[in-house]
Design an enzyme around this catalytic site. Sequence first.
Site, mmCIF file in Angstrom:
data_model
loop_
_atom_site.group_PDB
_atom_site.id
_atom_site.type_symbol
_atom_site.label_atom_id
_atom_site.label_comp_id
_atom_site.label_asym_id
_atom_site.label_seq_id
_atom_site.Cartn_x
_atom_site.Cartn_y
_atom_site.Cartn_z
ATOM 1 N N CYS A 1 -11.433 14.513 -2.943
ATOM 2 C CA CYS A 1 -11.510 13.322 -3.803
ATOM 3 C C CYS A 1 -12.837 13.206 -4.537
ATOM 4 O O CYS A 1 -12.908 12.577 -5.594
ATOM 5 C CB CYS A 1 -11.277 12.058 -2.987
ATOM 6 S SG CYS A 1 -9.661 12.072 -2.222
ATOM 7 N N HIS B 1 -13.195 6.479 -7.808
ATOM 8 C CA HIS B 1 -12.073 7.355 -7.462
ATOM 9 C C HIS B 1 -10.912 6.465 -7.050
ATOM 10 O O HIS B 1 -11.092 5.514 -6.282
ATOM 11 C CB HIS B 1 -12.478 8.293 -6.318
ATOM 12 C CG HIS B 1 -11.302 8.862 -5.599
ATOM 13 N ND1 HIS B 1 -10.304 9.549 -6.254
ATOM 14 C CD2 HIS B 1 -10.932 8.806 -4.292
ATOM 15 C CE1 HIS B 1 -9.389 9.909 -5.381
ATOM 16 N NE2 HIS B 1 -9.739 9.470 -4.188
ATOM 17 N N ASN C 1 -2.956 8.226 -6.168
ATOM 18 C CA ASN C 1 -4.242 8.887 -5.927
ATOM 19 C C ASN C 1 -4.099 10.359 -6.322
ATOM 20 O O ASN C 1 -3.364 11.101 -5.686
ATOM 21 C CB ASN C 1 -4.582 8.726 -4.440
ATOM 22 C CG ASN C 1 -5.870 9.415 -4.042
ATOM 23 O OD1 ASN C 1 -6.374 10.289 -4.749
ATOM 24 N ND2 ASN C 1 -6.392 9.047 -2.895
HETATM 25 O O1 UT7 Z 1 -8.546 9.474 -1.508
HETATM 26 C C1 UT7 Z 1 -8.977 9.864 -0.247
HETATM 27 C C2 UT7 Z 1 -9.367 8.730 0.549
HETATM 28 N N1 UT7 Z 1 -8.213 8.066 1.084
HETATM 29 C C3 UT7 Z 1 -8.267 6.787 1.283
HETATM 30 O O2 UT7 Z 1 -9.258 6.181 0.947
HETATM 31 C C4 UT7 Z 1 -7.123 6.114 2.002
HETATM 32 C C5 UT7 Z 1 -7.660 5.037 2.911
HETATM 33 N N2 UT7 Z 1 -6.632 4.381 3.707
HETATM 34 C C6 UT7 Z 1 -5.669 3.621 3.165
HETATM 35 O O3 UT7 Z 1 -5.576 3.504 1.966
HETATM 36 C C7 UT7 Z 1 -4.749 2.874 4.102
HETATM 37 O O4 UT7 Z 1 -5.186 3.053 5.432
HETATM 38 C C8 UT7 Z 1 -3.262 3.305 3.974
HETATM 39 C C9 UT7 Z 1 -2.704 2.792 2.674
HETATM 40 C C10 UT7 Z 1 -3.140 4.798 4.060
HETATM 41 C C11 UT7 Z 1 -2.425 2.703 5.091
HETATM 42 O O5 UT7 Z 1 -2.547 1.300 5.097
HETATM 43 P P1 UT7 Z 1 -2.867 0.535 6.446
HETATM 44 O O6 UT7 Z 1 -2.929 -0.897 6.111
HETATM 45 O O7 UT7 Z 1 -4.107 1.158 7.048
HETATM 46 O O8 UT7 Z 1 -1.596 0.826 7.310
HETATM 47 P P2 UT7 Z 1 -1.457 1.549 8.718
HETATM 48 O O9 UT7 Z 1 -1.633 3.023 8.578
HETATM 49 O O10 UT7 Z 1 -2.262 0.843 9.747
HETATM 50 O O11 UT7 Z 1 0.064 1.286 9.053
HETATM 51 C C12 UT7 Z 1 0.562 -0.065 9.249
HETATM 52 C C13 UT7 Z 1 2.052 0.006 9.473
HETATM 53 C C14 UT7 Z 1 2.461 1.022 10.535
HETATM 54 O O12 UT7 Z 1 3.565 0.494 11.236
HETATM 55 P P3 UT7 Z 1 3.377 -0.217 12.674
HETATM 56 O O13 UT7 Z 1 2.761 0.829 13.546
HETATM 57 O O14 UT7 Z 1 2.475 -1.372 12.426
HETATM 58 O O15 UT7 Z 1 4.769 -0.576 13.041
HETATM 59 C C15 UT7 Z 1 2.918 2.217 9.740
HETATM 60 O O16 UT7 Z 1 3.856 3.015 10.413
HETATM 61 O O17 UT7 Z 1 2.713 0.428 8.280
HETATM 62 C C16 UT7 Z 1 3.562 1.543 8.550
HETATM 63 N N3 UT7 Z 1 3.583 2.387 7.360
HETATM 64 C C17 UT7 Z 1 4.457 2.213 6.366
HETATM 65 N N4 UT7 Z 1 5.453 1.333 6.170
HETATM 66 C C18 UT7 Z 1 6.161 1.422 5.034
HETATM 67 C C19 UT7 Z 1 2.766 3.431 7.062
HETATM 68 N N5 UT7 Z 1 3.105 3.939 5.863
HETATM 69 C C20 UT7 Z 1 4.150 3.202 5.411
HETATM 70 C C21 UT7 Z 1 4.935 3.243 4.244
HETATM 71 N N6 UT7 Z 1 5.913 2.337 4.104
HETATM 72 N N7 UT7 Z 1 4.705 4.155 3.267
#
Ligand code: UT7
Length: 335
Positions: free
Chosen positions: A115, A262, A292
Amino acid sequence: MYTSKISGLGYYVPENVVTNDDLSKIMDTNDAWIQERTGIKERRHIKKGDGNSTSIMGVKAAKVALERANLTTDDIDFIIFATLSPDMYFPGGGVRVQEMMNMSTVPALDVRNQCSGFVYAISVADQFIKTGMYKNVLVIGSENHSGGLDMTTRGRGVSVIFGDGAGAAVVTRSEEEGRGILSTHLHSEGAHAKELSLEGPSTEHWVPEIIAENPQDDIPYYPYMNGQFVFKNAVVRFSEVINEGLQANNLTASDINMLIPHQANLRISQFVQKQFRLSDDQVYNNIQKYGNTTAASIPIALTEAWESGKINEGDVVVLAAFGSGFTWGSVIIKW
Ligand code: UT7
């Protein structure tokens, strides 16, 4: 004393639009979740047979940048190509661009900094120009993510975020002091290398080894991201490295005319915007349309911001990136 400036910008994204609803038909996800957590509404994916690849998209973006710089390929002294998704394991995308654009035997360098690849690449270009070694450097960031994502519910935390596309900049020698690229600051922290990574195929995960150990095990072939950990590090590092750049130039946040972060996650950009007390007009976001696109995200956003008249002569433009490695960096430009 030489300085360097951006003399041309271009981008290319594949025509094929993939909406959140499209994704919800192939995995357990939904538009509301994706928009709420990331800000993304749609992204572009290369379609089989549309003639695109990482290098080909890079060439398309580069041609626009060259034309806008009023230069031809003969003027380019050095090619720098940033990607995490090269056409081939080796050689890199730089030499492929060189071949496709019929360029002579100028050097081509590939940057593997995910990135922050474009920010690192700009920094390399800037150093080569400031030392007097080169006059015009073609910098490209391009990614073909879509073919390599786990498009099942298992991979939804990663696969809904990434999109395909390319951006390019021509960096050119100038003798105007106090204008152009004022500074670049780069950092990395290898302790967190595995928190956002793709382990195989690689020398740690050769294909025959994986197949012999467990024929069903396809996990090393897909990117892994510890989303919350990456998020927490991102907001801290973005702010640190923007401050570092501002301080080095005796600037403050109020001097920023345009911040191009980014495009990792709209929530990250909004957090950074708030920290620096910037208005909506001072930050450019297009993750809503493209997701992204890793090394391509900054040059695509920078080009769009410039095309739409949001960047003008004399503006202080800040580029900032954070991502896998972890690696991060900033570029301060007086346009
Ligand atoms: O460019 C490189 C750098 N990358 C980044 O900066 C990314 C940084 N991180 C993020 O943007 C976020 O952490 C994400 C968008 C990837 C994820 O968001 P989050 O609020 O951290 O969600 P999470 O991973 O804690 O997941 C929350 C819930 C989980 O379900 P449970 O365990 O609470 O039942 C996941 O399984 O959301 C679920 N989940 C989804 N649900 C629907 C994860 N992905 C999805 C999805 N659709 N696509």
